[in-house]
Motif scaffolding. Sequence first.
Motif, mmCIF file in Angstrom:
data_model
loop_
_atom_site.group_PDB
_atom_site.id
_atom_site.type_symbol
_atom_site.label_atom_id
_atom_site.label_comp_id
_atom_site.label_asym_id
_atom_site.label_seq_id
_atom_site.Cartn_x
_atom_site.Cartn_y
_atom_site.Cartn_z
ATOM 1 N N SER A 367 -26.324 40.530 -31.517
ATOM 2 C CA SER A 367 -26.942 41.101 -32.714
ATOM 3 C C SER A 367 -27.693 42.375 -32.349
ATOM 4 O O SER A 367 -27.824 42.743 -31.174
ATOM 5 C CB SER A 367 -27.921 40.102 -33.335
ATOM 6 N N LEU A 368 -28.223 43.024 -33.378
ATOM 7 C CA LEU A 368 -29.162 44.105 -33.158
ATOM 8 C C LEU A 368 -30.430 43.554 -32.502
ATOM 9 O O LEU A 368 -30.710 42.351 -32.549
ATOM 10 C CB LEU A 368 -29.507 44.777 -34.487
ATOM 11 N N VAL A 369 -31.213 44.429 -31.917
ATOM 12 C CA VAL A 369 -32.410 44.026 -31.186
ATOM 13 C C VAL A 369 -33.534 43.651 -32.159
ATOM 14 O O VAL A 369 -33.732 44.314 -33.187
ATOM 15 C CB VAL A 369 -32.874 45.154 -30.252
ATOM 16 N N TYR A 370 -34.261 42.609 -31.815
ATOM 17 C CA TYR A 370 -35.459 42.225 -32.555
ATOM 18 C C TYR A 370 -36.481 41.698 -31.555
ATOM 19 O O TYR A 370 -36.145 41.332 -30.426
ATOM 20 C CB TYR A 370 -35.159 41.174 -33.636
ATOM 21 N N GLY A 371 -37.739 41.663 -31.970
ATOM 22 C CA GLY A 371 -38.770 41.176 -31.067
ATOM 23 C C GLY A 371 -40.056 40.839 -31.781
ATOM 24 O O GLY A 371 -40.196 41.011 -33.003
ATOM 25 N N GLN A 372 -41.014 40.356 -31.006
ATOM 26 C CA GLN A 372 -42.272 39.874 -31.527
ATOM 27 C C GLN A 372 -42.953 40.923 -32.405
ATOM 28 O O GLN A 372 -43.223 42.037 -31.972
ATOM 29 C CB GLN A 372 -43.190 39.505 -30.356
ATOM 30 N N PRO A 373 -43.263 40.594 -33.670
ATOM 31 C CA PRO A 373 -43.970 41.552 -34.542
ATOM 32 C C PRO A 373 -45.401 41.763 -34.072
ATOM 33 O O PRO A 373 -45.974 40.920 -33.362
ATOM 34 C CB PRO A 373 -43.913 40.883 -35.917
ATOM 35 N N VAL A 374 -45.959 42.877 -34.475
ATOM 36 C CA VAL A 374 -47.339 43.211 -34.105
ATOM 37 C C VAL A 374 -48.268 42.845 -35.257
ATOM 38 O O VAL A 374 -47.817 42.683 -36.402
ATOM 39 C CB VAL A 374 -47.465 44.716 -33.776
ATOM 40 N N PRO A 375 -49.580 42.700 -35.002
ATOM 41 C CA PRO A 375 -50.512 42.437 -36.104
ATOM 42 C C PRO A 375 -50.448 43.557 -37.145
ATOM 43 O O PRO A 375 -50.332 44.728 -36.825
ATOM 44 C CB PRO A 375 -51.879 42.393 -35.409
ATOM 45 N N GLN A 376 -50.547 43.160 -38.415
ATOM 46 C CA GLN A 376 -50.385 44.092 -39.525
ATOM 47 C C GLN A 376 -51.715 44.734 -39.910
ATOM 48 O O GLN A 376 -52.734 44.049 -40.004
ATOM 49 C CB GLN A 376 -49.813 43.353 -40.743
ATOM 50 N N GLN A 377 -51.670 46.027 -40.155
ATOM 51 C CA GLN A 377 -52.860 46.741 -40.593
ATOM 52 C C GLN A 377 -53.023 46.632 -42.108
ATOM 53 O O GLN A 377 -52.054 46.413 -42.830
ATOM 54 C CB GLN A 377 -52.769 48.209 -40.176
ATOM 55 N N GLN A 378 -54.268 46.775 -42.566
ATOM 56 C CA GLN A 378 -54.578 46.717 -43.982
ATOM 57 C C GLN A 378 -55.311 47.984 -44.420
ATOM 58 O O GLN A 378 -55.923 48.677 -43.602
ATOM 59 C CB GLN A 378 -55.490 45.536 -44.295
ATOM 60 N N LYS A 379 -55.291 48.218 -45.710
ATOM 61 C CA LYS A 379 -56.080 49.293 -46.293
ATOM 62 C C LYS A 379 -57.563 48.924 -46.239
ATOM 63 O O LYS A 379 -57.937 47.781 -46.490
ATOM 64 C CB LYS A 379 -55.648 49.518 -47.749
ATOM 65 N N ASN A 380 -58.395 49.901 -45.900
ATOM 66 C CA ASN A 380 -59.826 49.643 -45.854
ATOM 67 C C ASN A 380 -60.352 49.373 -47.261
ATOM 68 O O ASN A 380 -59.894 49.972 -48.238
ATOM 69 C CB ASN A 380 -60.554 50.838 -45.241
ATOM 70 N N GLY A 381 -61.300 48.469 -47.372
ATOM 71 C CA GLY A 381 -61.841 48.146 -48.678
ATOM 72 C C GLY A 381 -62.871 47.042 -48.592
ATOM 73 O O GLY A 381 -63.230 46.580 -47.507
#
Length: 572
Positions: A367-381
Amino acid sequence: MLALAALLLSAASSWGATVTPYGSVNMRALATQARHAPYRPALRNSPAQMQWRAREAGKHETGPSALRAPLAPPNVPGVQTFADENQNGFEGLDIRDTVFTNGFNLEPPDQGLCGGSFEGTTFLFESVNLAIALFDTDTNQYTPSLDLNSFFGQAPFVDPATGRFGPFLSDPKCYFDPDTGHWFHSVLEIDVDPVTGDFGTASATLLAVSAGSDPFGPYQLYSIDATDAGGPGCPCFGDQPLIGADANALFLSTSEYSLAGAEFNGAQIFALDKRTLPAGGPQTVVHLETGTTRTGTVQPATSPNGNYETAQGGTEYFMSSFECVPPDCHVDENLLANAIRVWAVTHTSSIRTANPDLRLLQKDLPSLVYGQPVPQQQKNGPHPLGQSVGEPVPEVEANDARMNQVVFAAGRLWSAVNTIVTPGPRDGILWFSVAPSVSAKAVSADIRRQGYLAARNAFLSFPSIGVNDAGRGVIAYSAMGRNLNPSVGWTGIDKGGAHGAVRLARLGFRPEDGFTCYTQFVGGDEAECRWGDYSASFALPNGEVWSAAEFIGDNARTQFGNWSTFVWPVRR
């Protein structure tokens, strides 16, 4: 690199799983008896909840792995993101429903959504940790939110009258079988010491099966033993019970972990006769061991309108990725993979005989390459809980690259994984459209289409794919980023692949601000900002695809959490 091969696995079970009927439940009666539970916020850090969070945190590590291959994270520029708010959807269960029904806050809200018709109405069940409610496709709500412990005939997590602890439940799933017209609900159960609140020494997968197509029930209740008393590191439990079905059998797939240690004994598959379950009484369960320690998730397929694989006496397909490291299936943040696995269980019609002869097959596909996702950023608020302890807006966990929900429709298997993408890094989705087939001794499969879905300046996570019999559907997911509050979105998919932009079906209103994000509120040092471990999508016979995913709404707020869910249709 992974060796690519087709393999016939033994259908024999190394331990005798048992299924025990233990009663029945009726949704109408539960709805009539429903009362708000007294608010006891400290229960969010009960011994069992703290043990569970520590186990989840322990699956991640940052050290080197011998499995690392010389691969690079995929470079995906990304597509446009725009607001396309769905006016036919509705906000489903939220943090208040779990608090009202159980008395304490809980994250993440693992999603269980399914739908089917009864007497001219198309009903929708939504279940999350730890609540369930019944809706219809016209957005009517038929029951108040009910606690899952009561729905599965268990004592409350904590009895308000006595203070005694009841069983720990997690990871609800729901499935409406279009072939038989029955509703199936599953959940993980671990016994808890009624006095101390610590995990006990027994576990099960609980199953509720409707007597007919009426979503109110009654439901027959079953307990499938997951303890495996003689297994390595056991007593054990079956993590994340997943539901699938073919024409003959209902399949439950779990991941077997030690209750006390770090041992991982691979994914386990259980097959039951889906036609005898609604009647209650003794049942036969066939247990198949996959033998894999490269994944904790072997996802069984569902078929939206009962168009199953009939070859080899009936066949159920599964898919999995390679997202973890043996022997304990821990997650390595630097691990990348370029293969997936397709599974098949054949001779499913034999489940109705005195001597079932189910056979488990597997094949690896490049398959195409995949790997461990990184922590997701959020909008400040505004994030009042974090601000109360001087913490900035937190990052949100995207878990791992496990295979998500699998659908068998239009002759193909459809699924997707979370993956790291660059530049950023940020999180995107790798989706698959696979054509499978089976012979007497092998499963064959061809990835007809695969590809990445990523937003230019946002993170996408926890995809689910719903596809109708015409081969058209949607990829549903959560979306967030530096300029985007946690929202829900979708992108169209068909046999030609995924098409178009990230369409935001409901925009988020503020950042995720739950207690799991901050060390001061989790009762230990394992703070991880938890997000729903999976979303859900399914197609109706009219071609409409319904989805549910987590976002942050405008009116769901308790002291220790603010998550919501959104449920919406797309006509494809």
